[in-house]
Design a protein around this motif. Sequence first.
Motif, mmCIF file in Angstrom:
data_model
loop_
_atom_site.group_PDB
_atom_site.id
_atom_site.type_symbol
_atom_site.label_atom_id
_atom_site.label_comp_id
_atom_site.label_asym_id
_atom_site.label_seq_id
_atom_site.Cartn_x
_atom_site.Cartn_y
_atom_site.Cartn_z
ATOM 1 N N LEU A 147 24.062 -55.284 -1.734
ATOM 2 C CA LEU A 147 23.936 -56.725 -1.524
ATOM 3 C C LEU A 147 22.542 -57.248 -1.832
ATOM 4 C CD1 LEU A 147 25.995 -57.135 1.768
ATOM 5 C CD2 LEU A 147 26.703 -57.657 -0.557
ATOM 6 N N GLY A 148 21.552 -56.398 -1.771
ATOM 7 C CA GLY A 148 20.203 -56.802 -2.131
ATOM 8 C C GLY A 148 19.346 -57.273 -0.973
ATOM 9 N N PHE A 149 19.838 -57.206 0.248
ATOM 10 C CA PHE A 149 18.998 -57.573 1.393
ATOM 11 C C PHE A 149 19.464 -56.781 2.611
ATOM 12 C CE2 PHE A 149 22.622 -60.278 2.111
ATOM 13 C CZ PHE A 149 22.735 -60.360 3.475
ATOM 14 N N ASN A 150 18.540 -56.611 3.544
ATOM 15 C CA ASN A 150 18.855 -55.947 4.797
ATOM 16 C C ASN A 150 17.852 -56.415 5.848
ATOM 17 O OD1 ASN A 150 20.034 -54.384 6.718
ATOM 18 N ND2 ASN A 150 19.327 -52.439 5.915
ATOM 19 N N PHE A 151 18.333 -57.035 6.872
ATOM 20 C CA PHE A 151 17.476 -57.486 7.964
ATOM 21 C C PHE A 151 17.201 -56.306 8.884
ATOM 22 C CE2 PHE A 151 16.988 -59.271 12.240
ATOM 23 C CZ PHE A 151 15.898 -60.089 12.021
ATOM 24 N N VAL B 173 11.878 -48.131 17.679
ATOM 25 C CA VAL B 173 13.013 -47.817 16.802
ATOM 26 C C VAL B 173 13.251 -49.026 15.900
ATOM 27 C CG1 VAL B 173 14.123 -46.214 18.391
ATOM 28 C CG2 VAL B 173 14.688 -48.616 18.506
ATOM 29 N N THR B 174 13.869 -48.770 14.755
ATOM 30 C CA THR B 174 14.154 -49.839 13.806
ATOM 31 C C THR B 174 15.651 -50.124 13.828
ATOM 32 O OG1 THR B 174 12.329 -49.125 12.423
ATOM 33 C CG2 THR B 174 13.955 -50.572 11.413
ATOM 34 N N LEU B 175 15.985 -51.365 14.095
ATOM 35 C CA LEU B 175 17.379 -51.803 14.038
ATOM 36 C C LEU B 175 17.616 -52.443 12.685
ATOM 37 C CD1 LEU B 175 17.858 -53.522 17.498
ATOM 38 C CD2 LEU B 175 18.558 -51.243 16.829
ATOM 39 N N LYS B 176 18.686 -52.019 12.007
ATOM 40 C CA LYS B 176 19.034 -52.578 10.709
ATOM 41 C C LYS B 176 20.383 -53.266 10.797
ATOM 42 C CE LYS B 176 16.521 -49.124 8.070
ATOM 43 N NZ LYS B 176 16.611 -48.109 7.034
ATOM 44 N N LEU B 177 20.524 -54.332 10.055
ATOM 45 C CA LEU B 177 21.763 -55.100 10.052
ATOM 46 C C LEU B 177 22.895 -54.338 9.367
ATOM 47 C CD1 LEU B 177 23.123 -57.802 10.716
ATOM 48 C CD2 LEU B 177 22.362 -58.625 8.491
ATOM 49 N N MET B 178 22.573 -53.628 8.262
ATOM 50 C CA MET B 178 23.585 -52.919 7.482
ATOM 51 C C MET B 178 23.073 -51.526 7.124
ATOM 52 S SD MET B 178 24.681 -55.877 4.808
ATOM 53 C CE MET B 178 23.055 -56.555 4.578
ATOM 54 N N PRO B 179 23.974 -50.614 6.784
ATOM 55 C CA PRO B 179 23.535 -49.310 6.269
ATOM 56 C C PRO B 179 22.784 -49.483 4.945
ATOM 57 C CG PRO B 179 25.888 -49.290 6.777
ATOM 58 C CD PRO B 179 25.412 -50.689 6.920
#
Length: 116
Positions: A40-44, A27-33
């Motif tokens: 914001l231009g980035f997502n970990f 599964v992929t965990l994302k920091l933000m929707p």
Amino acid sequence: MRYIRYALLGTIAIILISVSLANRQIVTLKLMPDTLAELLGFNFSLALPLFLVALGGVALGLVIGFIWEWVREHKHRKVATVKHREARQLKREVKKLQKQKHEGKDEVLALLDEAG
């Protein structure tokens, strides 16, 4: 009791292993929707097996709970430390007063006086 504890730990281990083997998909965990990440231009993001996410969440919850309780009980530990210090000081004072009271007396009589 030791055998009951070992049986309980073995049962928990078997359950955790079976849950882990049943949930091995990635599964992929994302920091933000996604919409906020575009703004914001980035997502970990991080790809992990599902069982690691579930067990990691439980472990993180336990750690947060332990820290929360440690912080919450700080005032009780502080009061206990102060009371312990006062008790030690009073014991020293009692010994000092007893020594002054029995000064010049026979040791046997002083011991009998303390016991009574």
